[in-house]
Design a protein around this motif. Structure first.
Motif, short mmCIF file in Angstrom:
data_model
loop_
_atom_site.label_atom_id
_atom_site.label_comp_id
_atom_site.label_asym_id
_atom_site.label_seq_id
_atom_site.Cartn_x
_atom_site.Cartn_y
_atom_site.Cartn_z
N ALA A 232 -44.00 -1.03 8.71
CA ALA A 232 -45.45 -1.21 8.78
C ALA A 232 -46.09 -1.19 7.40
CB ALA A 232 -46.06 -0.10 9.65
N ALA A 233 -45.53 -0.39 6.49
CA ALA A 233 -46.07 -0.31 5.14
C ALA A 233 -45.58 -1.45 4.25
CB ALA A 233 -45.70 1.03 4.51
N GLY A 234 -44.60 -2.19 4.74
CA GLY A 234 -44.08 -3.30 3.96
C GLY A 234 -43.05 -2.92 2.93
N THR A 235 -42.48 -1.71 3.03
CA THR A 235 -41.48 -1.27 2.04
C THR A 235 -40.06 -1.45 2.54
OG1 THR A 235 -41.53 1.00 2.88
CG2 THR A 235 -43.08 0.43 1.13
N TRP A 236 -39.88 -1.93 3.78
CA TRP A 236 -38.53 -2.16 4.35
C TRP A 236 -38.61 -3.41 5.22
CZ3 TRP A 236 -33.86 -0.41 3.26
CH2 TRP A 236 -32.82 -0.61 4.16
N THR A 237 -37.65 -4.29 5.07
CA THR A 237 -37.70 -5.57 5.79
C THR A 237 -36.50 -5.81 6.69
OG1 THR A 237 -36.68 -6.70 3.90
CG2 THR A 237 -39.11 -6.66 4.02
N ASP A 238 -35.42 -5.04 6.53
CA ASP A 238 -34.22 -5.24 7.35
C ASP A 238 -34.44 -4.64 8.73
OD1 ASP A 238 -31.74 -5.46 8.49
OD2 ASP A 238 -30.65 -4.80 6.70
N LEU A 239 -34.50 -5.52 9.74
CA LEU A 239 -34.79 -5.06 11.09
C LEU A 239 -33.57 -4.56 11.84
CD1 LEU A 239 -37.15 -8.00 12.10
CD2 LEU A 239 -37.79 -5.75 11.22
N HIS A 240 -32.41 -4.60 11.21
CA HIS A 240 -31.17 -4.23 11.88
C HIS A 240 -30.44 -3.10 11.16
CE1 HIS A 240 -31.75 -7.76 14.37
NE2 HIS A 240 -31.92 -8.47 13.27
N ALA A 241 -31.13 -2.37 10.30
CA ALA A 241 -30.48 -1.30 9.55
C ALA A 241 -31.49 -0.20 9.26
CB ALA A 241 -29.88 -1.83 8.26
N ILE A 242 -30.97 0.99 8.97
CA ILE A 242 -31.78 2.16 8.63
C ILE A 242 -31.47 2.53 7.18
CG2 ILE A 242 -32.30 4.55 9.22
CD1 ILE A 242 -32.95 2.59 11.44
N PRO A 243 -32.48 2.77 6.34
CA PRO A 243 -32.21 3.18 4.95
C PRO A 243 -31.35 4.44 4.90
CG PRO A 243 -34.53 2.63 5.25
CD PRO A 243 -33.93 2.63 6.61
N VAL A 244 -30.46 4.48 3.92
CA VAL A 244 -29.54 5.61 3.79
C VAL A 244 -30.30 6.92 3.61
CG1 VAL A 244 -27.70 6.62 2.40
CG2 VAL A 244 -27.68 4.17 2.89
N TRP A 245 -31.34 6.91 2.79
CA TRP A 245 -32.07 8.16 2.54
C TRP A 245 -32.75 8.67 3.80
CZ3 TRP A 245 -37.24 8.82 3.38
CH2 TRP A 245 -38.04 7.67 3.47
N VAL A 246 -33.14 7.75 4.69
CA VAL A 246 -33.73 8.16 5.97
C VAL A 246 -32.68 8.86 6.82
CG1 VAL A 246 -34.76 7.32 8.11
CG2 VAL A 246 -35.48 6.35 5.92
N LYS A 247 -31.46 8.31 6.86
CA LYS A 247 -30.38 8.95 7.62
C LYS A 247 -30.11 10.36 7.12
CE LYS A 247 -27.84 4.67 8.65
NZ LYS A 247 -26.54 3.97 8.51
N VAL A 248 -30.02 10.50 5.79
CA VAL A 248 -29.72 11.80 5.21
C VAL A 248 -30.84 12.80 5.49
CG1 VAL A 248 -29.34 13.05 3.05
CG2 VAL A 248 -28.27 10.80 3.40
N ALA A 249 -32.09 12.40 5.29
CA ALA A 249 -33.22 13.30 5.50
C ALA A 249 -33.30 13.75 6.95
CB ALA A 249 -34.52 12.62 5.07
N CYS A 250 -33.15 12.82 7.88
CA CYS A 250 -33.24 13.16 9.31
C CYS A 250 -32.07 14.04 9.74
CB CYS A 250 -33.29 11.89 10.15
SG CYS A 250 -34.81 10.95 9.96
N ALA A 251 -30.89 13.76 9.23
CA ALA A 251 -29.73 14.58 9.57
C ALA A 251 -29.92 16.01 9.10
CB ALA A 251 -28.47 13.97 8.96
N LEU A 252 -30.41 16.19 7.89
CA LEU A 252 -30.64 17.53 7.35
C LEU A 252 -31.75 18.25 8.12
CD1 LEU A 252 -30.40 16.82 3.52
CD2 LEU A 252 -28.72 18.02 4.94
#
Length: 486
Positions: A219-239
């Protein structure tokens, strides 16, 4: 990107991680309640093991994460590309409001020890905010039905059936074993099955927050890949979910471990194995399944499968009512938060909503300190239920049967009251509020700004206010029904 959008995006990410944290401690009991109740693991060791496995499980799949962003909230076209007219502040505000609805409902149910669904709280908050912001078209209803509602209805039934059959078979197989040896062996088995549930929980629940953050980034326009999750998002959510799990939601653990059924190790292993199998398979298929519904269904099923076990159906009934109102209650909170943020507007509106979240969360935490549940008393004898039966005579059994009938009648009155208020009146009044909000007299100025008639705005706000009070009334009936209605 404007500074305002950066600020709101940061608030959304922090709030999403806070939701992930509450998801962790709210749902720890799904994996470890039976293990703690039977003494297979000490309470602090159990939550530590669960935290580590939740951390690992969060990295194993992204199917459920994509369910949130692609199948539930309608901010993307049929090809998955974002709807250009909705990007930026409007969708970020929507996501924030939905997260606040999910967090506040999680904390409210945790406060009273009700193991409700964090998944439904999240989806409810997002759906309510989407309807408030965009109207009914803001939700992909087919996706909600196929990926959320149908699995939510089927999951506890299937889990209960599997656990009941497994429990019955297990007890027949080990009928000739001494109880001490049997329980000692199954405690070791419980450690493995509980670990599997924790792993499954990580693959399922951490992914939902990953999807929400990714939705905000799109929504903010900082990510465009609709079929993947940013690595830092995975790490932050896992922690975040691992940290919440380690804190331990002792109130919910106590209800699941001691309030539903008096669990012995063979039951615990049967329940945990059934829950793990269903959660893992659903996660693989991309179904946003409620681990709470699965875990509770399997625990109840283990009680049904064990002959002579005492199942506290009254406690289960209160939980079922909480399940029914979780999604609509979180939706109402999400919608009200969106209206508040929208009415104030911009950074100020988002800041006020976030402040409401912080204050409400702090008040509930302080309220919980009055009657603490922690790792030292989580296995104390359950006092809100019918004690296990001994070999009584016929008159005692009849007296106990009459007590059950009276108790059932009281519970039925609570169900009818909540059903009338929330099941019929709440949706109708909410719909009326939407009609005033979207269909009231309004005019469009030359700059494209829509100006609503004051009367329509007041009527809409009044309707939403009554809906909020009705929801609060329903919660009070569930928690304090006996004191209120005798």
């Amino acid at each position: 990107m404007p500074v305002e959008v950066w600020f709101i995006l940061a608030v959304v990410i922090v709030t999403a991680l806070a939701f992930d944290f509450t998801n962790g401690f709210h749902d720890t009991g799904n994996a470890m309640a039976t293990t703690i109740a039977t003494g297979a693991l000490r309470p602090k060791v159990a939550v530590a093991v669960s935290a580590v496995l939740n951390l690992v499980g969060a990295f194993l799949s992204i199917e459920v994460a994509l369910t949130v962003s692609n199948k539930v909230v309608n901010i993307q076209g049929s090809d998955g590309s974002p709807v250009a007219g909705l990007m930026g502040t409007p969708i970020l505000t929507l996501v924030l409001a939905g997260l606040v609805g999910g967090i506040l409902w999680n904390l409210a149910t945790w406060l009273f020890g009700l193991p409700s669904s964090s998944s439904h709280a999240l989806f409810g908050g997002l759906i309510g905010a989407a309807i408030a912001a965009l109207g009914p078209a803001g939700v992909k209803w087919n996706g909600v039905l196929v990926s959320v509602i149908i699995p939510a209805v089927a999951a506890p039934l299937v889990a209960g059936l599997v656990a009941a059959i497994g429990t019955r078979v297990i007890f027949r197989i080990v009928a000739s074993l001494p109880e001490r040896q049997r329980d000692a062996g199954f405690r070791w088995g419980q450690v493995g099955s509980a670990g599997l549930v924790s792993l499954a929980h990580g693959t399922n629940d951490a992914q939902k927050t990953m999807g929400v953050i990714t939705l905000a980034l799109i929504a903010a326009g900082t990510w465009t890949d609709l079929h993947a999750i940013p690595v830092w998002v995975k790490v932050a959510c896992a922690l975040a979910i691992a940290a919440g799990t380690y804190v331990g939601g002792w109130r919910v653990i106590r209800t699941l471990g001691k309030g539903l059924v008096e669990i012995v190790p063979p039951q615990g292993m049967a329940a945990q194995s059934a829950a793990a199998a269903i959660i893992l398979s659903s996660s693989h298929l991309g179904m946003a399944l409620s681990t709470t519904h699965v875990a509770t269904g399997s625990i109840l099923g283990s009680g049904v499968g064990r002959r002579g076990a005492t199942v506290r159906w009254r406690v289960a009934g209160r939980m079922a009512i909480a399940w029914l109102i979780t999604l609509p209650a979180a939706a109402v909170i999400g919608a009200l938060c969106w209206f508040l943020a929208h009415a104030i507007g911009g950074v100020a509106g988002v800041s006020v909503v976030f402040a409401v979240l912080v204050v409400a969360s702090l008040l509930m935490y302080l309220r919980s300190r009055r009657q603490r549940v922690h790792h030292d008393n989580v296995n104390d004898v359950w006092v809100d239920g019918v004690p296990p039966a001994d070999h009584d005579d016929v008159s005692s059994k009849l007296a106990r049967l009459m007590d059950v009938i009276v108790s059932s009648a009281q519970s039925l009155w609570q169900v009818v009251a909540v059903g009338l208020v929330l099941g019929a009146g709440l949706p109708a009044l909410f719909a009326l509020g939407l009609r005033f909000w979207y269909g009231g007299s309004h005019s469009t100025g030359p700059d494209g700004v829509i100006t609503r008639a004051p009367a329509a705005t007041v009527a809409a706000v009044a309707c939403f206010g009554v809906v909020a009070l009705a929801t609060l009334f329903g919660i009070v009936v569930i928690i304090f029904g006996n004191q209120l209605f005798g």
